[in-house]
Enzyme design. Structure first.
Site, PDB file in Angstrom:
ATOM      1  N   GLY A  31       0.802  17.615  53.151  1.00  0.00           N
ATOM      2  CA  GLY A  31       0.713  18.869  53.885  1.00  0.00           C
ATOM      3  C   GLY A  31      -0.274  18.803  55.037  1.00  0.00           C
ATOM      4  N   HIS A  34       1.154  17.809  60.944  1.00  0.00           N
ATOM      5  CA  HIS A  34       0.925  17.643  62.380  1.00  0.00           C
ATOM      6  C   HIS A  34       2.101  16.838  62.930  1.00  0.00           C
ATOM      7  CE1 HIS A  34      -0.282  13.626  61.215  1.00  0.00           C
ATOM      8  NE2 HIS A  34      -1.285  14.084  60.499  1.00  0.00           N
ATOM      9  N   HIS A  37       3.471  13.776  60.972  1.00  0.00           N
ATOM     10  CA  HIS A  37       4.407  14.104  59.883  1.00  0.00           C
ATOM     11  C   HIS A  37       5.774  14.481  60.451  1.00  0.00           C
ATOM     12  CE1 HIS A  37       0.430  15.361  58.004  1.00  0.00           C
ATOM     13  NE2 HIS A  37       0.872  14.484  57.127  1.00  0.00           N
ATOM     14  N   GLY A 148       4.170   6.369  57.523  1.00  0.00           N
ATOM     15  CA  GLY A 148       3.585   6.167  58.842  1.00  0.00           C
ATOM     16  C   GLY A 148       2.765   4.885  58.923  1.00  0.00           C
ATOM     17  N   ASP A 151      -1.191   4.770  58.236  1.00  0.00           N
ATOM     18  CA  ASP A 151      -1.753   4.300  56.962  1.00  0.00           C
ATOM     19  C   ASP A 151      -1.106   2.955  56.657  1.00  0.00           C
ATOM     20  OD1 ASP A 151      -3.309   6.822  55.900  1.00  0.00           O
ATOM     21  OD2 ASP A 151      -1.445   7.540  56.753  1.00  0.00           O
ATOM     22  N   SER A 186      -4.347  13.040  62.462  1.00  0.00           N
ATOM     23  CA  SER A 186      -4.676  12.986  61.043  1.00  0.00           C
ATOM     24  C   SER A 186      -5.032  14.389  60.598  1.00  0.00           C
ATOM     25  CB  SER A 186      -5.886  12.059  60.817  1.00  0.00           C
ATOM     26  OG  SER A 186      -6.436  12.293  59.542  1.00  0.00           O
ATOM     27  N   ARG A 188      -7.274  15.058  58.715  1.00  0.00           N
ATOM     28  CA  ARG A 188      -8.739  15.088  58.643  1.00  0.00           C
ATOM     29  C   ARG A 188      -9.403  15.337  59.998  1.00  0.00           C
ATOM     30  NH1 ARG A 188      -7.656  11.576  54.223  1.00  0.00           N
ATOM     31  NH2 ARG A 188      -8.743  12.321  52.374  1.00  0.00           N
TER      32      ARG A 188
END
Ligand code: AMP
Length: 279
Positions: A31, A34, A37, A148, A151, A186, A188
């Site tokens: 979730g 962005h 995704h 992706g 990662d 990300s 984050r």
């Protein structure tokens, strides 16, 4: 788009599609969606008859309890974005649906999980990833699953897992989506304050520096690694977990995949680039 909360319901919904020989695509996410995704969803939409996106903040892959607690969650926004990008089924189970009482099984991939992220976050992180991905593969039984390159080590171990366990799932690894200034998207990034956001650009600057050396026909692994470290050392807010140039399958040197994990304040960011490719 239909939001699905249980394994049983999702299985029931997918059965007719599978019987009709339709292609099922899976996009696993945690979730806080962005454009990275959404690029995976669009790739799935281009090729698959049915697109399933999972939205599950998987506790077993968090190595720090505070990180799990703080992880951004916005169900309403994610639902809207997923629908807009063309998801058919948004699978959003609660933790107890995925890990019911008595859950005791773990899937573990050797070798590729050991260096870099495995060393710095602990092997339990990747065991959490491989276990939940195996469960998602069994629940959805997709023809294709999308991950992706952002990662990179995770994508490599999922590819290994899919082959080793004869899942029949084709793993497609999609390119990293970046902000206009180069920062890899990300979930984050939302944690970064203004100064930290500026400092975070040292990751892509380091990758660019190594890429320029590579383009200038530098092939000495120590020199390429040195180019990464020189840029990161010049950023006072950066604390480097690792910055290495490795093989993109084994994640050990020698190779041409530059991989970075850097802490900017309390936020840990990762990025990577295949030296020689445009950046
Ligand atoms: P996450 O929600 O962080 O678990 O990510 C879900 C999927 O999106 C993973 O396969 C990630 O590698 C992928 N992903 C995350 N960030 C990006 C990005 N900037 N570009 C492309 N894919 C990404």
């Amino acid at each position: 788009m239909k939001v699905v909360l249980t394994v049983a319901e999702l299985r029931g919904l997918l059965r007719p599609a599978r019987r009709a020989g339709q292609t099922i695509g899976l996009v696993p996410t945690m979730g806080a969606l962005h454009d990275g995704h959404l690029s995976l969803i669009r790739r799935a939409r281009e090729r698959c008859d049915v697109v399933v996106m999972s939205l599950f903040v998987n506790p077993s892959q968090f190595d720090e309890p505070d990180d799990l607690e703080a992880y951004p969650r916005d169900h309403a926004r994610d639902t809207e974005l997923a629908a807009g990008a063309g998801v058919d089924y948004l699978f959003a189970p609660v933790v107890e649906e995925v890990y019911p009482r008595g859950f005791a099984t773990q899937v573990s991939v050797a070798d590729v999980t050991e260096p870099l992220e495995g060393q710095h976050r602990g092997i339990a992180h990747f065991d959490g990833v491989t276990t939940v991905v195996t469960k998602l593969f069994n629940i959805v039984q997709p023809d294709v699953a999308y991950f992706g390159q952002k990662d990179a080590q995770q994508a490599a171990l999922v590819t290994r897992l899919a082959r080793d366990l004869d899942t029949g799932v084709e793993v497609v690894v999609c390119p990293t989506v970046r902000e206009p200034d180069g920062l890899a998207l990300s979930s984050r990034n939302a944690y970064l304050g203004d100064d930290e956001r500026r400092a975070a650009l040292c990751l892509v600057r380091a990758l660019r520096a190594a890429n320029e050396r590579y383009a200038a026909v530098e092939r000495d692994p120590a020199a390429l690694r040195g180019a990464l470290h020189a840029v990161l050392a010049a950023e006072p807010m950066a604390r480097v977990d690792y910055a290495e140039v490795v093989d993109g399958t084994t994640f050990r040197p020698p190779g041409r995949l530059a991989v970075l994990a850097v802490r900017i304040g309390a936020t840990r960011l990762i990025d990577n680039h295949h030296l020689g490719d445009p950046l």
